[in-house]
Design an enzyme around this catalytic site. Structure first.
Site, PDB file in Angstrom:
ATOM      1  CE  LYS A 124      -3.974  -1.402   2.210  1.00 15.19           C
ATOM      2  NZ  LYS A 124      -3.650  -3.272   1.828  1.00 15.19           N
ATOM      3  CG  LEU A 125       4.839   2.275   1.639  1.00 14.59           C
ATOM      4  CD1 LEU A 125       6.041   1.449   2.496  1.00 14.59           C
ATOM      5  CD2 LEU A 125       4.141   2.954   2.746  1.00 14.59           C
TER       6      LEU A 125
END
Length: 711
Positions: free
Chosen positions: A193-194
């Site tokens: 999710k970065l």
């Protein structure tokens, strides 16, 4: 100088001591330390129950007849030699899967049950890549772990049959393996999710409209909920929750957020029993003896129905230190507090019945590290490294990459990428006659199949080869197949995913090489998404917009539905030529230009600029607008005289009836209480169970009587 020498000596001594402390042998001793098997037993029971509930729906038992009954359908197995069995035998496979899960849950013939579940589950899983997802892969991994851990050492049927394993210790690595797996699910999902799209709020769109976020709407807008709660909150939770679950002081906070997170997911997404699996997994981070501590605090009357609380036995699978083994056992297990249901007074009444006796003889325990312990350590290390590396294996398995990297289904990139499909066209060319024709997308697939095959090069190749075989039934033996697939990733422009000029039948595909027919993602156009939001906010409820980007030298052939009476094309960037085929008319449009295209007709949009063209379709469903207007009039006068409804046709009245029923269902759903939702969940599951097992028993009857399921 002496000070320096003394300091150096102390550091060297500390390093030697640290090296001794973390030696491989000490790690092996630690991994094989004895632990209470009670928590593992609860995990076994709850996981088995969850899988039993999951099999009819998420695993597809209820749809066997429609999914596997036609042997000529196109399938997407991971390996070409895998093929579905006849439909009756597929029911047998699922029945064996259920029996395996049932045996696992009760701890009956534990290893055999785990192996039965594992083989049938992975067979069905590998049989169809088009339904892969992360949690299905997780279930397979957990099933593999159950095969090797000693989850039947407490409160199991095997324990009743075999007193030697009843209520015995399990090695610490049994717990460490499960905890590590759950940690990986959270942490790598957080690392994924970065991604810039996630951090900027483009991965999940309009989730804030769900009723579950009603409390947040008191102080946040929907856009803020989507960005701060869904995206940023989801990122922080995944990155941190695994660490917080490991420590006593932070575990209650982590449990609160985990329960909230998965409870919300269970209401927002159709992901089967996955949220409940993750909820149950929280218990695995607690102390191993928490069930016994819980049972101790229950009223005496409850002890009649609770599992038997017999003394803990030592296990040959654990390692016990020779020097202070009994002292270490007491500190870790606290058997007198863990086992006894009620602490007795100092008078020690009925002491012979309630004191804990732990059997320890030299023949029953081990304190020496043997080869088997080192092998277990090596296998655990290899498994852990595989789980860390596999989600990032896209540099090896390049053939499975598309616009996103990573093997779909087990990359733990949950919800990071949202896709929308706008247009799929399949064209075939008979090399012998030169005949050109079109194939309906999804033909020869089962009716519940998704369009995931169109987004992955490996499945696109499999589908093309299957269609080529089916065309032979129509006397087309030497054919070319071209796929024109338009998709959008995380709210970007709709664009081509595969080169429409490449014959997929003849194209090479390898799991280790990038697909040669993949078109690049126009990531340089990503900033346009801000403009998209401005345009969408300026439109009324009856107007829809589709944003399209195309490569130079290519064209889009499109057909406007007759109901879309007002459809226009407006160029945002570059230059296009719009060809109205029926009128034999070509119109050139540059940036800012627009044209209305006729409904019920084909038109072709050619990109003539040197850079990708960007344009949008603005459509108004004039038929729907007219119906909605009449529907509002109908609702105003429906309680008046019956004669006043004569202005509406019978077809319109039927449409109004359907609309009213739809509004009623929406209102009923919004007003459902928690009890109503649980009842609806129960009724749905029960219906699936009933139909699944009725069909399964019929299939077994057919096999026994040499009959056919179709008959």
């Amino acid at each position: 100088m002496k000070l320096c020498s003394s300091s150096w000596y102390r550091r060297l001594k500390m390093a030697i001591s640290l090296r001794t402390t973390i030696s491989f042998d000490n790690i092996i001793y630690l991994l094989h330390e004895p632990r209470d098997s009670a928590s593992l037993a609860v995990w076994r029971v709850l996981f088995g129950l969850i899988i039993l509930i999951d099999i009819p729906q998420e695993r597809g038992m209820a749809s066997i007849s429609s999914r596997w009954s036609d042997p000529h359908r196109c399938n997407f197995p991971l390996f070409h030699f895998l093929a579905p069995l006849p439909v009756d035998w597929m029911y047998v496979v699922y029945l064996l899967m259920c029996l395996g899960a049932l045996g696992l849950m009760f701890g009956f013939l534990y290893r055999l049950s785990c192996l039965t579940f594992l083989l049938t589950y992975w067979y069905v899983y590998l049989l169809d890549k088009s339904v892969w997802n992360n949690h299905s892969y997780l279930y397979g991994l957990l099933g593999l772990q159950f095969l090797f851990i000693d989850a039947n050492r407490c409160w199991s049927v095997d324990g009743l049959i075999r007193p030697s394993i009843r209520n015995s210790h399990v090695p610490l690595w049994n717990y460490a393996l499960i905890r590590f797996q759950i940690f990986i699910v959270y942490f790598i999902a957080g690392l994924k999710k970065l991604d810039k799209d996630w951090i900027t709020g483009y991965s999940m769109d309009n989730l804030a409209l769900n009723w579950i976020f009603d409390p947040f709407r008191l102080f946040l807008t929907n856009e803020q909920i989507d960005l701060y709660i869904v995206h940023i909150g989801g990122l922080m939770l995944d990155l941190m929750i695994g660490f917080l679950l490991y420590f006593d002081k932070t575990r209650p906070v982590a449990a609160f957020f985990c329960v909230s997170f998965h409870a919300m997911n269970s209401q927002m997404f159709q992901i089967g029993m996955f949220p409940y699996t993750m909820l149950v997994s929280i218990l695995m981070f607690c102390y191993a003896d928490w069930p016994r501590q819980l049972f101790k605090r229950l009223p005496q009357v409850c002890h009649i129905v609770l599992p038997l609380n017999t003394p803990l036995q030592c296990s040959k699978h654990c390692l016990y230190q020779e020097s202070d083994s009994q002292q270490q056992l007491d500190s870790h297990q606290q058997p007198d507090e863990v086992i006894s249901p009620i602490r007795k007074s100092h008078k020690q009444k009925r002491k012979s019945k309630e004191e804990v006796i732990i059997k320890r003889t030299n023949n029953e325990t081990e304190s020496t590290i043997y080869l088997k312990h080192r092998i277990i350590f090596g296998v655990l290390l290899a498994y852990s490294l595989t789980q860390v590396i596999l989600p990032y294996s896209h540099f090896v398995t390049k053939g499975y990459n598309n616009w996103t990297n990573g093997l779909y289904g087990y990359s733990w990139d949950m919800m990071v990428h949202s896709w929308s499909s706008q247009h799929i066209k399949i064209t075939f060319v008979d090399n012998k006659t030169g005949e050109v024709g079109y194939i309906t997308p999804g033909v020869h697939l089962w009716e519940g199949a998704s369009e995931r095959w169109s987004a992955h090069g490996d499945m696109l190749k499999q589908y093309a080869m299957c269609l080529a075989d089916h065309l032979k039934d129509h006397n087309i033996h030497n054919t070319q197949l071209y796929f024109d697939v338009w998709r959008s990733l995380n709210g970007r422009f709709q664009q081509r995913m595969w080169n429409p000029k490449v014959d997929i039948v003849a194209a090479d595909w390898s799991p280790f090489n990038q697909s040669s027919f993949l078109m690049p993602l126009l990531s340089e156009l990503s900033p346009w998404r801000i403009k998209f939001e401005e345009i969408e906010d300026s439109l009324d409820n009856h107007t829809t917009v589709v944003f399209v980007a195309d490569f130079p030298g290519l064209h889009l052939e499109n057909f406007v539905d007759p109901n879309l009476g007002n459809t226009s094309i407006q160029v945002l960037k570059g230059s296009v030529v719009v060809e109205i085929t029926d009128y034999k008319e070509n119109i050139t449009l540059h940036e800012g230009g627009s044209i209305q295209v006729p409904s019920g007709k084909f038109h072709i949009v050619h990109t003539v600029s040197d850079e990708p063209s960007c344009y949008m379709y603005l459509t108004v469903n004039t038929t729907d607008v007219a119906i909605r207007k009449k529907f509002n009039d109908f609702k105003e006068i429906r309680n008046s005289n019956e004669s006043s409804l004569s202005e509406f046709s019978s077809k319109e009245l039927q449409i109004f009836k359907d609309l009213l029923e739809h509004e009623k269902l929406i209102e009923e759903y919004r007003n459902m209480t928690l009890f109503d939702r649980f009842r609806d969940f129960y009724e749905t599951k029960f219906s699936l169970f009933a139909s699944s097992f009725n069909s399964a028993f019929q299939a077994v009857h057919n096999i026994a009587n040499s009959a056919s399921f179709r008959h």
